[in-house]
Design an enzyme around this catalytic site. Structure first.
Site, PDB file in Angstrom:
ATOM      1  N   CYS A 135       0.812  -1.229   0.000  1.00  0.00           N
ATOM      2  CA  CYS A 135       0.000   0.000   0.000  1.00  0.00           C
ATOM      3  C   CYS A 135       0.843   1.275   0.000  1.00  0.00           C
ATOM      4  CB  CYS A 135      -0.911   0.050   1.219  1.00  0.00           C
ATOM      5  SG  CYS A 135      -1.465  -1.537   1.808  1.00  0.00           S
TER       6      CYS A 135
ATOM      7  N   ARG B 258       6.231 -11.335   6.034  1.00  0.00           N
ATOM      8  CA  ARG B 258       5.642 -11.228   7.378  1.00  0.00           C
ATOM      9  C   ARG B 258       6.372 -12.210   8.277  1.00  0.00           C
ATOM     10  NH1 ARG B 258      -0.039 -10.131   5.833  1.00  0.00           N
ATOM     11  NH2 ARG B 258       0.235  -8.508   4.270  1.00  0.00           N
TER      12      ARG B 258
ATOM     13  N   GLN C 251       1.651 -11.264  -3.529  1.00  0.00           N
ATOM     14  CA  GLN C 251       0.219 -10.967  -3.595  1.00  0.00           C
ATOM     15  C   GLN C 251      -0.133 -10.431  -4.980  1.00  0.00           C
ATOM     16  OE1 GLN C 251       0.046  -8.037  -0.465  1.00  0.00           O
ATOM     17  NE2 GLN C 251      -0.911  -9.470   0.946  1.00  0.00           N
TER      18      GLN C 251
ATOM     19  N   ASP D 260      -1.660  -7.937  -5.811  1.00  0.00           N
ATOM     20  CA  ASP D 260      -2.170  -6.776  -5.103  1.00  0.00           C
ATOM     21  C   ASP D 260      -2.605  -5.676  -6.063  1.00  0.00           C
ATOM     22  OD1 ASP D 260      -2.882  -5.458  -2.852  1.00  0.00           O
ATOM     23  OD2 ASP D 260      -0.864  -5.174  -2.068  1.00  0.00           O
TER      24      ASP D 260
ATOM     25  N   HIS E 209      -4.317  -1.358  -5.872  1.00  0.00           N
ATOM     26  CA  HIS E 209      -4.927  -0.259  -5.125  1.00  0.00           C
ATOM     27  C   HIS E 209      -5.609   0.678  -6.111  1.00  0.00           C
ATOM     28  CE1 HIS E 209      -1.897  -1.794  -2.294  1.00  0.00           C
ATOM     29  NE2 HIS E 209      -2.837  -1.522  -1.399  1.00  0.00           N
TER      30      HIS E 209
ATOM     31  N   LYS F  71     -12.786  -4.814   6.064  1.00  0.00           N
ATOM     32  CA  LYS F  71     -12.216  -5.752   5.093  1.00  0.00           C
ATOM     33  C   LYS F  71     -13.267  -6.747   4.636  1.00  0.00           C
ATOM     34  CE  LYS F  71      -8.733  -7.885   7.285  1.00  0.00           C
ATOM     35  NZ  LYS F  71      -7.413  -8.414   7.656  1.00  0.00           N
TER      36      LYS F  71
ATOM     37  N   HIS G 236      -8.136  -1.348  -1.412  1.00  0.00           N
ATOM     38  CA  HIS G 236      -7.052  -2.342  -1.464  1.00  0.00           C
ATOM     39  C   HIS G 236      -7.706  -3.640  -1.910  1.00  0.00           C
ATOM     40  CE1 HIS G 236      -4.601  -0.151   1.759  1.00  0.00           C
ATOM     41  NE2 HIS G 236      -5.797   0.371   1.893  1.00  0.00           N
TER      42      HIS G 236
HETATM   43 ZN   LIG Z   1      -3.093  -2.326   0.428  1.00  0.00          ZN
END
Ligand SMILES: [Zn+2]
Ligand SMILES: [Zn+2]
Length: 640
Positions: free
Chosen positions: A334, A363, A381, A383, A385, A464, A510
């Protein structure tokens, strides 16, 4: 004096000031009082002897309650410990909780093998037949410390978890007693169906610096038939274990030098690339542009966005000092994407700005929590945004949910969305949270999505949505996620110029559609048990020449098949053995090429399901197979 407690239906009940959970049950009804196994006070499972206080929310647990299984399993753990102490008095007991699957007990000072488990099971059966009463006993702190003078683990528990008060709760059955706050079933005879499952190692308190203990896993269920079902499902899960299949098919490995971080071998990478291409095509449709951001950053980046507090404090982030600077490996993408958004002045006209990345994040999961590809430390991920205006929220969410529904369908997964709302560590004003939660819920409703509510489980910056997936044998996994965020744009100073020429904060969406590619692959391998649909299979076709004389023809056929992933079996084996090997390697299609086929210029086709067809023209096969791959068919079409 009397006090008031609240019952599950919201009604109030007046009871004596020092009443126990059991007393509450008896004042509701004698039958319920007699059936009480345990209780819940404000959601926490407690013994029926526990005292209730003013305004507590009380639930009564009987053998019909959902919680009963946990109580039964914890009692089975005590029976295991008692049996073990009878057989190996020198064993040192540590902790033995119930789990979703059964129970475990961690012990020290013993060496056990599979044969020992059978012995212990026999002794457990004796204890069940002895039908010993399981009683709550209170010892003074001094007595408890004295009792455990040879057991530093239990003394550690006395100093940590049981540090308050002078009265220490034990549970006793026959000659055995254990430091424990319960609850338990009333006698050992109630634990009828149990099984010890496996032996593993575990560090005391899950910390690598501590002693390695022996962990024995077991389970208990209310009846023999339920136990049989459980064991059958477990055998099926073992067959599908992605770690086993990953090794057999040479898909990936996680060596000791990279715990929690997978190596994808050529076969596994072929599957990953197919997934990446699939995701890219959907991201293009959704209007995302791809970016690439660094794993290594100064920790100050996440101090600005607020991630630092959320991740670093809980030890979830890899961070260290070097050359007077604090560095970190990114736990999320992010912040870096927000930097790109911020790199130029944005106008309301160009929103939504959508950025996507196959982002590698890290992580710091505890070593005891790691599990193949399903629980890792390093993951990629899919991912993305989206930075949008408030008036674009609804449409953006609906488009995202629609793509998610379509994508999971391609893998034959049933999905449910889990809406997770405002947590304790939430940042940002209440009205923004309400707005965010409302938007997510109405978008889900508009898309006719199945969803459950999970209160208090959201991220610090917003509510979420988790994508919950049910696999081929009914297990549930959390994979993708969609999150709405009004907080990071404010923390990080992201703005755009509105129609009114003023600066406004964008809303941030996200989203990771398949979630972590690593975890998705782990789940998918188990879902298909390695029998991937042809579009995903690392090797789509294997050519089996009947003899070495047919090798040239095999080469010709391979070349004709163009982009399709084809291998030639060139070991000098019998055809039967070659077919068996291709089955073992889970190859969707086999082409058997002998003199007959070579002379006629055609092929014989066999599939993974053992269906066969002779005298097939290569063009027809190629055309239909290309269609099957193109359409991402779940089943093998050619011979069906
Ligand atoms: Zn994010
Ligand atoms: Zn216990």
């Amino acid at each position: 004096m009397s006090i008031e407690v609240e019952l599950p239906d919201g009604s109030k009940l007046e009871v004596e000031e020092n009443a126990t959970v059991e007393d509450v049950a008896y004042s509701i009804g004698t039958g319920l009082g007699d059936d009480t196994v345990a209780g819940k006070i404000n959601g926490e499972l407690v013994a029926k002897e526990e005292n209730v206080s003013e305004n507590d929310k009380i639930e009564i647990v009987t053998d019909q309650s959902e919680e009963y299984i946990d109580v039964l399993r914890h009692s089975a753990a005590h029976i295991f410990a008692q049996a073990l102490k009878r057989l190996c008095p020198e064993a040192k007991l540590t902790i033995g909780p119930s789990t979703d699957e059964g129970f475990y007990y961690d012990i020290d000072n013993v060496e056990l093998d599979k044969g020992d488990l059978e012995e212990i099971e026999k002794e457990m059966q004796n204890i069940v037949e002895e039908d010993l009463e399981i009683e709550n006993k209170t010892l003074s702190r001094e007595e408890a410390e004295d009792y455990y003078q040879d057991n530093k683990y239990k003394r550690d528990i006395l100093e940590e978890e049981a540090s308050e008060g002078d009265e220490i709760s034990f549970y006793q059955q026959g000659e055995f007693k254990d430091l424990c706050k319960g609850p338990h079933v009333s006698s050992t005879g109630e634990v009828k169906a149990f099984k010890l499952l496996e032996i593993a190692g575990a560090y005391w308190r899950g910390d690598e610096e501590n002693e390695m203990l022996t962990r024995v896993y077991g389970t208990a269920l209310p009846s023999e038939s339920k136990l049989e079902d459980f064991l059958e499902k477990r055998r099926e899960a073992e067959k599908r274990d992605h770690r086993k299949i990953g090794k057999e098919m040479n898909l990936f490995s996680i060596p000791d030098f990279s715990p929690g971080c997978a190596h994808f071998h050529p076969n596994g990478m072929t599957i990953r690339r197919e997934l990446e291409d699939f995701i890219r095509s959907k991201n293009d449709k959704l209007g995302y542009t791809e970016v690439r951001t660094p794993e290594l950053n100064k920790a100050e980046l996440w101090k600005k966005t607020g991630h630092y507090d959320a991740f670093k404090e809980e030890g979830e982030m890899f961070a260290w000092e070097q050359d007077d600077t604090e560095w970190g490996l990114k736990p999320m993408n992010c912040a870096n994407h927000s930097h790109i958004f911020k790199s130029k002045k944005r106008s309301y006209k160009e929103l939504p700005v959508r950025l996507s990345e196959f982002g590698n994040v890290y992580r710091n999961e505890q070593s005891g929590e790691l599990s193949g590809l399903l629980r890792v430390r390093g993951m990629t991920q899919d991912d993305g945004h989206a930075y949008i205006r408030e008036d674009q929220i609804q449409e953006e969410l609906e488009r995202t949910f629609e793509i998610i529904q379509q994508m999971y369908e391609e893998f034959d997964f049933d999905i449910t969305f889990k809406l997770e709302t405002k947590p304790d560590k939430a940042q940002g004003p209440d009205e923004l949270w309400e707005k965010a939660e409302d938007s997510l819920e109405s978008a889900l409703k508009n898309k006719n999505a199945n969803y459950d509510l999970n209160e208090g489980e959201g991220a610090f910056y917003g509510p979420k949505i988790g994508v919950m997936v049910e696999d081929a044998i009914g297990r549930e996994w959390q994979l993708g996620t969609v999150q709405l965020d009004f907080v990071i744009p404010r923390n990080y100073g992201l703005t755009y110029v509105g129609e009114d020429n003023d600066e406004h904060y964008p809303v941030m969406v996200h989203r990771a559609i398949l979630g972590s590619l690593d975890r998705f692959m782990g789940v998918m391998i188990e879902h298909f048990a390695g029998d991937f649909p042809t579009w995903l299979a690392p090797e789509q076709v294997r050519i089996l020449p009947v003899s070495d004389d047919n090798l040239d023809y095999a080469e010709k056929v391979k070349e004709e098949l163009g982009d399709i992933r084809v291998e030639i079996e060139d070991r000098s084996w019998t055809v039967g053995k070659k077919i068996q090997a291709a089955h073992d390697d889970k190859v969707p299609y086999m082409l058997i090429l002998g003199d007959d086929e070579e002379e006629a210029g055609n092929i014989s086709v066999r599939d993974r399901e053992e269906r066969e067809q002779k005298e097939v023209t290569l063009e027809k096969f190629k055309e239909q197979l290309s269609q099957e791959i193109e359409n991402k068919e779940l089943s093998q079409d050619f011979l069906s």
